[in-house]
Write a protein that holds these residues in place. Structure first.
Motif, PDB file in Angstrom:
ATOM      1  N   PRO A  71      -8.172   5.031  -0.374  1.00  0.00           N
ATOM      2  CA  PRO A  71      -8.876   4.422   0.771  1.00  0.00           C
ATOM      3  C   PRO A  71      -8.419   2.995   1.087  1.00  0.00           C
ATOM      4  CG  PRO A  71     -10.243   4.278  -1.182  1.00  0.00           C
ATOM      5  CD  PRO A  71      -9.016   5.053  -1.586  1.00  0.00           C
ATOM      6  N   LEU A  72      -7.735   2.328   0.145  1.00  0.00           N
ATOM      7  CA  LEU A  72      -7.321   0.945   0.380  1.00  0.00           C
ATOM      8  C   LEU A  72      -5.959   0.895   1.052  1.00  0.00           C
ATOM      9  CD1 LEU A  72      -8.374  -0.624  -3.058  1.00  0.00           C
ATOM     10  CD2 LEU A  72      -9.683  -0.526  -0.919  1.00  0.00           C
ATOM     11  N   ASP A  73      -5.759  -0.119   1.898  1.00  0.00           N
ATOM     12  CA  ASP A  73      -4.478  -0.279   2.576  1.00  0.00           C
ATOM     13  C   ASP A  73      -3.367  -0.575   1.570  1.00  0.00           C
ATOM     14  OD1 ASP A  73      -5.742   0.084   4.999  1.00  0.00           O
ATOM     15  OD2 ASP A  73      -5.942  -2.059   5.418  1.00  0.00           O
ATOM     16  N   ASP A  74      -2.218   0.049   1.786  1.00  0.00           N
ATOM     17  CA  ASP A  74      -1.053  -0.170   0.931  1.00  0.00           C
ATOM     18  C   ASP A  74       0.186   0.014   1.791  1.00  0.00           C
ATOM     19  OD1 ASP A  74       1.006  -0.214  -0.876  1.00  0.00           O
ATOM     20  OD2 ASP A  74       0.118   1.216  -2.279  1.00  0.00           O
ATOM     21  N   GLY A  75       0.768  -1.099   2.213  1.00  0.00           N
ATOM     22  CA  GLY A  75       1.933  -1.041   3.086  1.00  0.00           C
ATOM     23  C   GLY A  75       3.186  -0.500   2.414  1.00  0.00           C
ATOM     24  N   GLU A  76       3.186  -0.432   1.089  1.00  0.00           N
ATOM     25  CA  GLU A  76       4.341   0.076   0.340  1.00  0.00           C
ATOM     26  C   GLU A  76       3.962   1.358  -0.395  1.00  0.00           C
ATOM     27  OE1 GLU A  76       7.276  -1.179   0.390  1.00  0.00           O
ATOM     28  OE2 GLU A  76       7.082  -3.233   1.110  1.00  0.00           O
ATOM     29  N   HIS A  77       3.120   2.180   0.241  1.00  0.00           N
ATOM     30  CA  HIS A  77       2.545   3.330  -0.470  1.00  0.00           C
ATOM     31  C   HIS A  77       3.597   4.310  -0.991  1.00  0.00           C
ATOM     32  CE1 HIS A  77       2.786   5.610   3.419  1.00  0.00           C
ATOM     33  NE2 HIS A  77       2.408   4.458   3.952  1.00  0.00           N
ATOM     34  N   ALA A  78       4.660   4.568  -0.240  1.00  0.00           N
ATOM     35  CA  ALA A  78       5.669   5.520  -0.701  1.00  0.00           C
ATOM     36  C   ALA A  78       6.413   4.993  -1.930  1.00  0.00           C
ATOM     37  CB  ALA A  78       6.655   5.827   0.417  1.00  0.00           C
ATOM     38  N   ILE A  79       6.764   3.707  -1.896  1.00  0.00           N
ATOM     39  CA  ILE A  79       7.456   3.105  -3.045  1.00  0.00           C
ATOM     40  C   ILE A  79       6.556   3.080  -4.266  1.00  0.00           C
ATOM     41  CG2 ILE A  79       8.313   0.901  -3.955  1.00  0.00           C
ATOM     42  CD1 ILE A  79       9.728   0.437  -1.348  1.00  0.00           C
ATOM     43  N   HIS A  80       5.273   2.752  -4.076  1.00  0.00           N
ATOM     44  CA  HIS A  80       4.360   2.694  -5.212  1.00  0.00           C
ATOM     45  C   HIS A  80       4.136   4.076  -5.824  1.00  0.00           C
ATOM     46  CE1 HIS A  80       2.648  -1.316  -3.501  1.00  0.00           C
ATOM     47  NE2 HIS A  80       3.743  -1.494  -4.224  1.00  0.00           N
ATOM     48  N   ALA A  81       4.123   5.114  -4.995  1.00  0.00           N
ATOM     49  CA  ALA A  81       4.000   6.477  -5.528  1.00  0.00           C
ATOM     50  C   ALA A  81       5.230   6.829  -6.355  1.00  0.00           C
ATOM     51  CB  ALA A  81       3.813   7.469  -4.392  1.00  0.00           C
ATOM     52  N   CYS A  82       6.409   6.448  -5.878  1.00  0.00           N
ATOM     53  CA  CYS A  82       7.634   6.694  -6.637  1.00  0.00           C
ATOM     54  C   CYS A  82       7.655   5.883  -7.932  1.00  0.00           C
ATOM     55  CB  CYS A  82       8.861   6.365  -5.786  1.00  0.00           C
ATOM     56  SG  CYS A  82       9.117   7.476  -4.386  1.00  0.00           S
ATOM     57  N   THR A  96       8.977  10.904   2.592  1.00  0.00           N
ATOM     58  CA  THR A  96       8.840   9.945   1.491  1.00  0.00           C
ATOM     59  C   THR A  96      10.171   9.244   1.226  1.00  0.00           C
ATOM     60  OG1 THR A  96       7.090  11.255   0.449  1.00  0.00           O
ATOM     61  CG2 THR A  96       8.245   9.678  -0.941  1.00  0.00           C
ATOM     62  N   ARG A  97      11.245  10.004   1.269  1.00  0.00           N
ATOM     63  CA  ARG A  97      12.571   9.417   1.056  1.00  0.00           C
ATOM     64  C   ARG A  97      12.852   8.320   2.069  1.00  0.00           C
ATOM     65  NH1 ARG A  97      17.211   9.138   4.238  1.00  0.00           N
ATOM     66  NH2 ARG A  97      16.540  11.138   5.097  1.00  0.00           N
ATOM     67  N   LYS A  98      12.544   8.567   3.335  1.00  0.00           N
ATOM     68  CA  LYS A  98      12.781   7.563   4.371  1.00  0.00           C
ATOM     69  C   LYS A  98      11.942   6.311   4.133  1.00  0.00           C
ATOM     70  CE  LYS A  98      13.914  10.967   7.957  1.00  0.00           C
ATOM     71  NZ  LYS A  98      13.407  11.675   9.169  1.00  0.00           N
ATOM     72  N   ALA A  99      10.699   6.496   3.689  1.00  0.00           N
ATOM     73  CA  ALA A  99       9.792   5.359   3.507  1.00  0.00           C
ATOM     74  C   ALA A  99      10.100   4.553   2.247  1.00  0.00           C
ATOM     75  CB  ALA A  99       8.347   5.860   3.465  1.00  0.00           C
ATOM     76  N   ALA A 100      10.757   5.179   1.262  1.00  0.00           N
ATOM     77  CA  ALA A 100      10.982   4.498  -0.019  1.00  0.00           C
ATOM     78  C   ALA A 100      12.459   4.292  -0.328  1.00  0.00           C
ATOM     79  CB  ALA A 100      10.333   5.311  -1.143  1.00  0.00           C
ATOM     80  N   GLU A 101      13.317   4.500   0.652  1.00  0.00           N
ATOM     81  CA  GLU A 101      14.757   4.520   0.386  1.00  0.00           C
ATOM     82  C   GLU A 101      15.290   3.194  -0.145  1.00  0.00           C
ATOM     83  OE1 GLU A 101      18.428   6.888   2.255  1.00  0.00           O
ATOM     84  OE2 GLU A 101      17.213   5.780   3.686  1.00  0.00           O
ATOM     85  N   ALA A 154      17.307   5.617  -5.456  1.00  0.00           N
ATOM     86  CA  ALA A 154      18.469   6.447  -5.152  1.00  0.00           C
ATOM     87  C   ALA A 154      17.988   7.882  -5.034  1.00  0.00           C
ATOM     88  CB  ALA A 154      19.509   6.334  -6.265  1.00  0.00           C
ATOM     89  N   PHE A 155      18.115   8.470  -3.842  1.00  0.00           N
ATOM     90  CA  PHE A 155      17.660   9.833  -3.587  1.00  0.00           C
ATOM     91  C   PHE A 155      18.858  10.745  -3.362  1.00  0.00           C
ATOM     92  CE2 PHE A 155      14.045   7.243  -2.116  1.00  0.00           C
ATOM     93  CZ  PHE A 155      13.000   7.862  -2.786  1.00  0.00           C
ATOM     94  N   LEU A 156      18.811  11.925  -3.954  1.00  0.00           N
ATOM     95  CA  LEU A 156      19.872  12.915  -3.813  1.00  0.00           C
ATOM     96  C   LEU A 156      19.295  14.197  -3.218  1.00  0.00           C
ATOM     97  CD1 LEU A 156      22.891  13.566  -4.574  1.00  0.00           C
ATOM     98  CD2 LEU A 156      21.948  14.686  -6.610  1.00  0.00           C
ATOM     99  N   LEU A 211      16.967   9.774  -8.524  1.00  0.00           N
ATOM    100  CA  LEU A 211      17.921   9.620  -9.620  1.00  0.00           C
ATOM    101  C   LEU A 211      17.986   8.209 -10.180  1.00  0.00           C
ATOM    102  CD1 LEU A 211      21.043  11.825  -8.843  1.00  0.00           C
ATOM    103  CD2 LEU A 211      18.889  12.411  -9.947  1.00  0.00           C
ATOM    104  N   GLY A 212      17.233   7.282  -9.597  1.00  0.00           N
ATOM    105  CA  GLY A 212      17.263   5.934 -10.157  1.00  0.00           C
ATOM    106  C   GLY A 212      16.921   4.869  -9.140  1.00  0.00           C
ATOM    107  N   ASN A 213      17.222   3.631  -9.499  1.00  0.00           N
ATOM    108  CA  ASN A 213      16.876   2.460  -8.697  1.00  0.00           C
ATOM    109  C   ASN A 213      18.026   2.093  -7.742  1.00  0.00           C
ATOM    110  OD1 ASN A 213      18.846   1.204 -10.272  1.00  0.00           O
ATOM    111  ND2 ASN A 213      17.351   0.355 -11.698  1.00  0.00           N
ATOM    112  N   PRO A 214      17.893   0.994  -6.984  1.00  0.00           N
ATOM    113  CA  PRO A 214      18.962   0.606  -6.051  1.00  0.00           C
ATOM    114  C   PRO A 214      20.315   0.359  -6.716  1.00  0.00           C
ATOM    115  CG  PRO A 214      16.941  -0.525  -5.480  1.00  0.00           C
ATOM    116  CD  PRO A 214      16.681   0.160  -6.781  1.00  0.00           C
TER     117      PRO A 214
END
Length: 273
Positions: free
Chosen positions: A67-78, A163-168, A172-174, A194-197
């Motif tokens: 319920p709380l706002d999270d502008g980085e929600h996709a990254i935080h889920a990852c 999710t990939r687009k929001a957290a890219e 690293a997405f394959l 597969l990992g981080n930037p």
């Protein structure tokens, strides 16, 4: 209630029924093992800002930006998903040092994680004096389906294209599949984390990602032999999942016997249309 764009994470224990069957004469150790596994997984979601929704003895759902706002929600889920893989490795290490009541060792626990981002209806629902917070939408169903499919690809964490687009920028997405897995059977691209930037910038990852692009292009063009040759080359690269390539080779063989037609969109479907 309100409509929000949320990121949903579905986490579950793989081969749960098989695990339960192997403990049918040892319910105490089975319960101990499940509690040891689920506790740290739920903690990882909470520590990264998630809200826990449905929870059972084999799986649970967590949400971000509700319920709380999270502008980085996709990254935080990852981030939470990555923490879950570390947590389950620690659980398995601990269990490897213990024994069941009959002296045998505990089986290795594997988790599958599916993440999807999209619009959903969020709100609190009350019945018999009990209130629970709920998130309802296609993204919740897709997160569950992606988690269920993850075992056939190999990697623990699989996300949808949204999710990939929001957290890219954070991962690293394959690409691992293009499949009709949506609630209305619409095709969706699926990606493994597969990992981080730093991984994303590495020559090894770029080579692997380029091969995957060419493999899926060849499949969409129904160039089966070319796709086979690319898969054979890709198997030798660092980070390659042999289980994933076995899956796609089996599909290619099926498509050769069941040509998809000239108007095919390139997605795999479980039933012939």
């Amino acid at each position: 209630g309100e409509t929000r764009v949320v990121t949903c994470l579905s986490c579950g224990l793989r081969r749960y029924a098989e695990l339960a069957e192997s403990f049918k004469d040892d319910p105490a150790d089975f319960t101990r093992m499940i509690n040891a596994a689920l506790g740290p997984l739920v903690d990882a979601a909470l520590e990264h800002g998630g809200t826990i929704g449905h929870l059972s003895n084999e799986s649970f759902m967590a949400y971000w930006n509700a319920p709380l706002d999270d502008g980085e929600h996709a990254i935080h889920a990852c981030d939470a998903a990555q923490a879950m893989t570390v947590a389950i490795a620690s659980v398995n290490e601990q269990l490897s040092q213990e024994r069941r009541f009959d002296g045998t060792s505990f089986a290795t626990i594997e988790v599958g994680i599916g993440i999807s981002t999209g619009q959903a209806i969020t709100g609190g629902f009350t019945a018999h004096g009990q209130t629970s917070y709920s998130v309802t939408g296609d993204c919740t169903l897709l997160a569950d389906r992606t988690r269920a499919l993850s075992a056939q690809y190999g990697p623990a964490i699989v996300v949808t294209d949204d999710t990939r687009k929001a957290a890219e920028r954070g991962y690293a997405f394959l690409e691992v599949d293009f499949i009709a897995a949506g609630p209305r059977e619409e095709p969706v691209k699926l990606f493994a984390i597969l990992g981080n930037p730093l991984v994303r910038a590495s020559p090894k990852f770029r080579a692997l990602a380029t091969f995957h692009d060419h493999i899926f292009e060849s499949v969409r063009a129904q160039q089966w032999e070319k796709a086979r040759e690319l898969i054979d080359q890709c198997r030798k690269l660092s980070g390659a999942s042999q289980k994933l390539y076995d899956l796609h080779l089996a599909r290619i063989a099926w498509f050769e016997k069941n040509p998809p037609g000239s108007d095919w969109d390139g997605a795999f479907r479980f039933t012939v249309k």
